[in-house]
Design an enzyme around this catalytic site. Structure first.
Site, PDB file in Angstrom:
ATOM      1  N   CYS A  57       0.813  -1.219   0.000  1.00 55.19           N
ATOM      2  CA  CYS A  57       0.000   0.000   0.000  1.00 55.19           C
ATOM      3  C   CYS A  57       0.845   1.267   0.000  1.00 55.19           C
ATOM      4  CB  CYS A  57      -0.921   0.004   1.214  1.00 55.19           C
ATOM      5  SG  CYS A  57      -0.043   0.088   2.798  1.00 55.19           S
ATOM      6  N   ASN A  58       2.177   1.122   0.047  1.00 58.52           N
ATOM      7  CA  ASN A  58       3.039   2.292   0.208  1.00 58.52           C
ATOM      8  C   ASN A  58       2.723   3.407  -0.778  1.00 58.52           C
ATOM      9  OD1 ASN A  58       4.263  -0.392   0.652  1.00 58.52           O
ATOM     10  ND2 ASN A  58       5.873   0.749   1.677  1.00 58.52           N
TER      11      ASN A  58
END
Length: 360
Positions: free
Chosen positions: A83-84
């Protein structure tokens, strides 16, 4: 009773897996078949807690080098793809970021294994990444792999998790299977005590519990925290000038924020510098990793491997165990044809994949 063999990509410490293998129904069960993650200590944590008798089930390495042909057949797939690049806390590069396209390996796995169903997880920021294009492309990829998709934004605090944590969960069912998934209703959890104080004190955490080492606070931090009341942060507390922070472009309201004992915790994160470690409501200190794990609903006998900061990352990036368990139980009931209290998906889309979310 039907058993589903579960494969997992981007497995992390095992929040999703714990929820899957502990899903309690009399109509089916989920068995861990194999898992993959790139980080060695995270893999060690997964082995220790999810498959201690079969450590070889965890393939530690870059997913780009993972050979699907050597893996056992599976009936289901779970993945919390990185999800960075989608999180609103970061630069939100979306599909243009270093990790943004890694979801494609999950799509490839769906095409290769053709499991009966899958569960995918990501941050709510996915909705706005690339001006909404990332979300559409990813969901379209799941559809093109041969699946009906049921995306929903879960507010985990509504499901008994003592933490404000909103995540997109996508359940997919293979097109040739005549089943429709509906998100479980949070109505059953109304009235449950999900306060931070209840989570951390009921029952008390033993002083010698694993991963319960306290962080040493500097005298300046201790003095600053004394001026910050429960629920306040470093910017809305009444502090003397010498303890005030002058941070340009501060985007987080969680800097030196103390928990409100009577409310769910704010979101547990896996990274961040000084002032972002979540601070106790009654003591002038940051939470221990065991306390963070309590807020993520990991049981106290779930032991994390690695350094203190590495464990913090594992906990913050995980899916809350209790929330995952609820979703997997709904999947099992769906396949068994058993009715359960449900709500409509709050992410609506048409054939052109014009996505939007409502009622969240």
């Amino acid at each position: 009773m039907k058993s589903f063999r579960l494969g997992e990509l981007f497995a992390g410490a095992g929040g999703l897996a714990w929820g899957a293998i502990h899903a309690e129904t009399n109509c089916g069960k989920i068995i861990s078949a194999w898992a993959n993650d790139i980080e060695p200590t995270t893999c060690a944590t997964y082995r220790k807690n999810i498959c201690p008798d079969n450590p070889d089930k965890v393939i530690c390495g870059d997913i780009r080098n993972l050979n699907f042909k050597i893996l056992d057949k599976i009936d289901a797939l779970a993945f919390g793809f990185p999800c960075n690049d989608f999180s609103v806390v970061g630069k939100q590069k979306g599909l243009n970021g270093k990790c943004g396209l890694l979801y494609q390996f999950a799509v490839n796995a769906l095409k290769f294994f053709q499991p009966a169903w899958f569960v995918a997880e990501n941050v709510r920021g996915l909705l706005s990444a690339n001006h909404g294009a990332a979300n559409k492309k990813i969901l379209r990829g799941f559809q093109e792999a041969g699946y009906k998709i049921f995306p929903h934004i879960y507010k985990f605090e509504e499901y008994g998790v003592p933490q404000t944590r909103h995540r997109i969960i996508v359940v997919g069912i293979r097109n040739d299977i005549d089943k429709i998934f509906r998100p479980p209703s949070p109505k059953l959890f109304v009235g449950k005590n999900i306060s931070a104080k209840n989570a951390l004190e009921n029952p008390p955490i033993p002083p010698d519990a694993p991963n319960h080492e306290k962080t040493k606070q500097s005298p300046a931090v201790i003095e600053r925290l004394k001026f910050i009341k429960p629920g306040q942060n470093a910017f809305n507390a009444d502090m003397p000038p010498e303890f005030q922070l002058h941070v340009k472009s501060a985007t987080l309201s969680n800097i030196y924020r103390r928990l409100d004992p009577d409310k769910p915790a704010y979101t547990v994160t896996g990274s961040g510098g000084g002032g972002t470690h979540i601070y106790h409501y009654a003591e002038p200190r940051a939470l221990t990793n065991r306390e963070r794990a309590r807020l993520q609903t990991f049981p106290d006998d779930f032991i994390f491997e690695g350094s203190k900061e590495n464990v913090r990352r594992q906990i913050g990036m995980a899916v809350p165990c209790a929330g995952a368990k609820i979703i997997f139980e709904a999947v099992l009931k769906t396949f068994a044809g058993i009715d359960y209290e449900s709500v409509p998906c709050n992410m609506i889309f048409n054939n052109e994949m014009n996505l939007f979310a409502e009622n969240f």
